[in-house]
Structures are given as C-alpha cells and as structure tokens.
Write an enzyme that holds these catalytic residues in place. Structure first.
Site, PDB file in Angstrom:
ATOM      1  N   SER A  49       0.864  -1.185   0.000  1.00 25.21           N
ATOM      2  CA  SER A  49       0.000   0.000   0.000  1.00 25.21           C
ATOM      3  C   SER A  49       0.896   1.228   0.000  1.00 25.21           C
ATOM      4  CB  SER A  49      -0.865  -0.014   1.265  1.00 25.21           C
ATOM      5  OG  SER A  49      -1.502   1.232   1.459  1.00 25.21           O
ATOM      6  N   TYR A  94      -1.788  -0.893  10.883  1.00 30.83           N
ATOM      7  CA  TYR A  94      -1.792  -1.184   9.445  1.00 30.83           C
ATOM      8  C   TYR A  94      -0.451  -0.788   8.820  1.00 30.83           C
ATOM      9  CZ  TYR A  94      -3.414  -1.335   4.584  1.00 30.83           C
ATOM     10  OH  TYR A  94      -3.561  -1.625   3.248  1.00 30.83           O
TER      11      TYR A  94
HETATM   12  P1  NAP Z   1     -11.153  -6.621   0.448  1.00 30.71           P
HETATM   13  O1  NAP Z   1     -12.075  -6.194  -0.623  1.00 30.71           O
HETATM   14  O2  NAP Z   1     -11.596  -6.501   1.877  1.00 30.71           O
HETATM   15  O3  NAP Z   1     -10.712  -8.146   0.154  1.00 30.71           O
HETATM   16  C1  NAP Z   1      -9.855  -8.820   1.047  1.00 30.71           C
HETATM   17  C2  NAP Z   1      -9.731 -10.270   0.614  1.00 30.71           C
HETATM   18  O4  NAP Z   1      -8.840 -10.935   1.526  1.00 30.71           O
HETATM   19  C3  NAP Z   1     -11.047 -11.018   0.684  1.00 30.71           C
HETATM   20  O5  NAP Z   1     -11.080 -12.004  -0.317  1.00 30.71           O
HETATM   21  C4  NAP Z   1     -10.994 -11.675   2.066  1.00 30.71           C
HETATM   22  O6  NAP Z   1     -11.877 -12.791   2.120  1.00 30.71           O
HETATM   23  C5  NAP Z   1      -9.512 -12.062   2.121  1.00 30.71           C
HETATM   24  N1  NAP Z   1      -8.981 -12.273   3.463  1.00 30.71           N
HETATM   25  C6  NAP Z   1      -8.931 -11.399   4.496  1.00 30.71           C
HETATM   26  N2  NAP Z   1      -8.382 -11.971   5.575  1.00 30.71           N
HETATM   27  C7  NAP Z   1      -8.051 -13.249   5.210  1.00 30.71           C
HETATM   28  C8  NAP Z   1      -7.479 -14.357   5.890  1.00 30.71           C
HETATM   29  N3  NAP Z   1      -7.117 -14.292   7.197  1.00 30.71           N
HETATM   30  N4  NAP Z   1      -7.303 -15.510   5.228  1.00 30.71           N
HETATM   31  C9  NAP Z   1      -7.669 -15.619   3.914  1.00 30.71           C
HETATM   32  N5  NAP Z   1      -8.228 -14.597   3.217  1.00 30.71           N
HETATM   33  C10 NAP Z   1      -8.425 -13.430   3.875  1.00 30.71           C
HETATM   34  O7  NAP Z   1      -9.764  -5.828   0.385  1.00 30.71           O
HETATM   35  P2  NAP Z   1      -8.990  -5.182  -0.879  1.00 30.71           P
HETATM   36  O8  NAP Z   1      -9.262  -3.729  -0.912  1.00 30.71           O
HETATM   37  O9  NAP Z   1      -9.217  -5.975  -2.092  1.00 30.71           O
HETATM   38  O10 NAP Z   1      -7.476  -5.347  -0.366  1.00 30.71           O
HETATM   39  C11 NAP Z   1      -6.592  -6.317  -0.871  1.00 30.71           C
HETATM   40  C12 NAP Z   1      -5.171  -5.927  -0.501  1.00 30.71           C
HETATM   41  O11 NAP Z   1      -4.885  -4.639  -1.032  1.00 30.71           O
HETATM   42  C13 NAP Z   1      -4.882  -5.850   0.993  1.00 30.71           C
HETATM   43  O12 NAP Z   1      -3.613  -6.390   1.273  1.00 30.71           O
HETATM   44  C14 NAP Z   1      -4.891  -4.371   1.288  1.00 30.71           C
HETATM   45  O13 NAP Z   1      -4.076  -4.036   2.379  1.00 30.71           O
HETATM   46  C15 NAP Z   1      -4.334  -3.822  -0.018  1.00 30.71           C
HETATM   47  N6  NAP Z   1      -4.700  -2.427  -0.302  1.00 30.71           N
HETATM   48  C16 NAP Z   1      -5.995  -2.031  -0.345  1.00 30.71           C
HETATM   49  C17 NAP Z   1      -6.293  -0.697  -0.621  1.00 30.71           C
HETATM   50  C18 NAP Z   1      -7.719  -0.178  -0.678  1.00 30.71           C
HETATM   51  O14 NAP Z   1      -7.930   1.045  -0.586  1.00 30.71           O
HETATM   52  N7  NAP Z   1      -8.710  -1.029  -0.855  1.00 30.71           N
HETATM   53  C19 NAP Z   1      -5.258   0.226  -0.822  1.00 30.71           C
HETATM   54  C20 NAP Z   1      -3.944  -0.211  -0.771  1.00 30.71           C
HETATM   55  C21 NAP Z   1      -3.667  -1.551  -0.516  1.00 30.71           C
HETATM   56  P3  NAP Z   1     -12.482 -13.325   3.537  1.00 30.71           P
HETATM   57  O15 NAP Z   1     -12.877 -12.127   4.324  1.00 30.71           O
HETATM   58  O16 NAP Z   1     -13.615 -14.229   3.135  1.00 30.71           O
HETATM   59  O17 NAP Z   1     -11.368 -14.096   4.169  1.00 30.71           O
END
Ligand code: NAP
Length: 249
Positions: free
Chosen positions: A155, A168
C-alpha cells in the site's frame, strides 16, 4: 470471453500465461478477484483463496463462466497449517505455482493506544506473517523450477505515516522490508519478488464516503500492474510499482 467484472474489463491480447499456475490470496472480492480475473484471462490456471466459502465459490463460478480453470480453496491465512495445505493442494491439482500473489489483507485503524494485542496479532498475522509463510512454502519449489514471480500487495501506506494508521502501517512497512530481502535472496534463482503499492482502491476494505469516485483507483488498475509484472521482458526485474489515481482527491 465476456467479463463479469466490469472494473477490470480491459482486454488483454494473447495468452502469455497459458500452462502457468497462479495462486492469488484473498481473491473472493476486491483487488484479489480482479487480479485473478486478469491472470486467468492471460491463460493462467488459478487457485484462489479466502475464508468465506460462499463468496469464494461465487467468484470461482463467475471466473469459470469466462472459461478459466479455477480451484477455490477455503483457508485462513492466519493459520500456518492452512497455508501449507493450500500450497500443497494447488500444486497437486493445478501444477507447480509459478505466480504467487500475496494479496489478502485486513485494515484496522484508530489510535494505537486504544487497540488490543489481539487486534495487532490479527493484522500482522494476515498482512505480514502470512506472506512469509506462503512465500517460504513456494520458494524452494520455485528454486527447483528456476523461475517464478512472488508479488506482494502492499500500500502507499507503507511509505507514509498518519494518525490511526499505526498497526496497518506497521504491517505494510514490514512487508516492504520482507519483500526487498526476499527479492535479493531469490533473484539469482530466476525468481522475481516484487511489490505493488496502491493508493485508495474502491473495494469493501475501508469506507471511502464523500470521495469523488474518479479520484479512487479501481481493483482492475491494480490487476493491470500485476499483469505487467508477470509479463515483463525476460531480463528485467521491476521490483516496485506505486499505483495512484490519475486525478488527485
Ligand atoms: P477486500 O475487498 O476486503 O478483500 C480482502 C480479501 O482478503 C477477501 O477475499 C478476504 O476474504 C480475504 N482475506 C482477508 N483476511 C483473510 C485471511 N485471514 N485468510 C484468507 N483470506 C483473507 O480488500 P482489498 O481492498 O481488495 O485489499 C486487498 C489488498 O490490497 C490488501 O492487502 C490491502 O491491504 C491492499 N490495499 C488495499 C487498498 C484499498 O484502498 N482497498 C489500498 C492499498 C492496498 P475473507 O474475508 O472471506 O477471508
């Protein structure tokens, strides 16, 4: 193939990843789902994982409807035994993993002195320790193959400090160090370990209320960067990609 995911519908020419197996963690929704869809459209066989079976199965079904080979694996990445099983199941059923995308992550924000030890553990175990465990499990297999990509989704919060971000940011700053050292250890084996650092992405991850949607990234924008990394020229090593929306908030 027609896309079920309009957020990442940019067409991709050719099948650069045919006969390759990709494992994308946290791929039931959001960025992980978009990454899986994009790699699948490039011809990769896909293993996708998440904790919630229903959402994971629905995503797998949508990808299969696009003609992709998909193995959904229910796994909690805070558990070392489930990570090991996930890697073994993927290799047994789809073949050796050539692309590992460590994407799964959770956000937890607020003043650090009000956070509990269990909240720290949940974030660090998911965002950082799971990357060590999954990468460790595939590294020796990739070394035997003599090639591979490990791509960690970090991130822009890995490069900044803000109130409420302590846990975080600790996980994502740590992920940068882990990624860079893994990269130095594995590059001589023909394995690229790289990191993608997105700004705010329109997913369920955290609320973006009041933000102009045009100033947010879409999941497909991050997927595009991942696809670029796994299709780079043979002798280059793109180690880090920052992804920002074109228009500032
Ligand atoms: P999201 O929509 O909440 O999706 C998260 C995914 O991870 C879901 O499939 C969730 O499924 C899975 N997950 C969470 N905890 C888990 C665990 N303990 N074991 C297995 N699966 C798990 O989040 P996103 O925005 O796509 O984020 C994905 C990545 O991008 C993360 O690493 C986040 O830090 C990074 N990121 C996000 C943003 C943003 O603004 N969205 C910005 C920068 C970086 P379940 O809940 O069913 O397990």
């Amino acid at each position: 193939m027609s896309s079920k995911f309009p957020e990442d519908a940019t067409p991709v020419a050719g099948l650069a990843l045919s006969k390759k197996t990709a494992l994308v963690t946290g791929a039931s929704r959001g960025i992980g789902r978009a990454v899986a869809a994009r790699l699948g459209r490039l011809g990769a066989s896909l293993a996708i994982c998440a904790r919630s079976r229903g959402e994971l199965e629905r995503t797998a079904e949508s990808l299969r409807n696009e003609g992709m080979r998909v193995l959904p694996i229910v796994a909690d990445l805070t558990r070392a035994d489930e990570i090991q099983q996930m890697i073994e199941q993927t290799c047994t059923q789809l073949g050796e993993i050539e692309i590992l995308v460590n994407n799964a992550g959770v956000g937890l924000f607020g003043p650090f002195h009000e956070r509990s030890e269990s909240e720290w553990d949940a974030v660090l175990d998911t965002n950082l320790k799971s990357v060590f465990l999954a990468s460790r499990a595939v590294a020796s297999r990739m070394i035997r193959l003599g090639r591979g990509h490990i791509i960690n989704i970090s991130s822009l919060a890995s490069k900044s400090a803000f109130p409420g971000g302590a846990i975080y940011c600790a996980s994502k700053w740590g992920l940068m160090g882990l990624t860079a050292c893994m990269a130095e250890e594995l590059r001589s084996h023909g394995i690229r370990v790289s990191v993608v650092c997105p700004g705010s992405v329109a997913t369920d991850f955290s609320p973006h209320s009041g933000r102009d949607p045009a100033t947010l990234l879409q999941p497909g924008d991050v997927a595009y960067a991942v696809a670029m990394l796994v299709t780079q020229s043979p002798q280059s090593f793109i180690s880090e990609v920052d992804v920002r929306p074109l228009r500032k908030a």
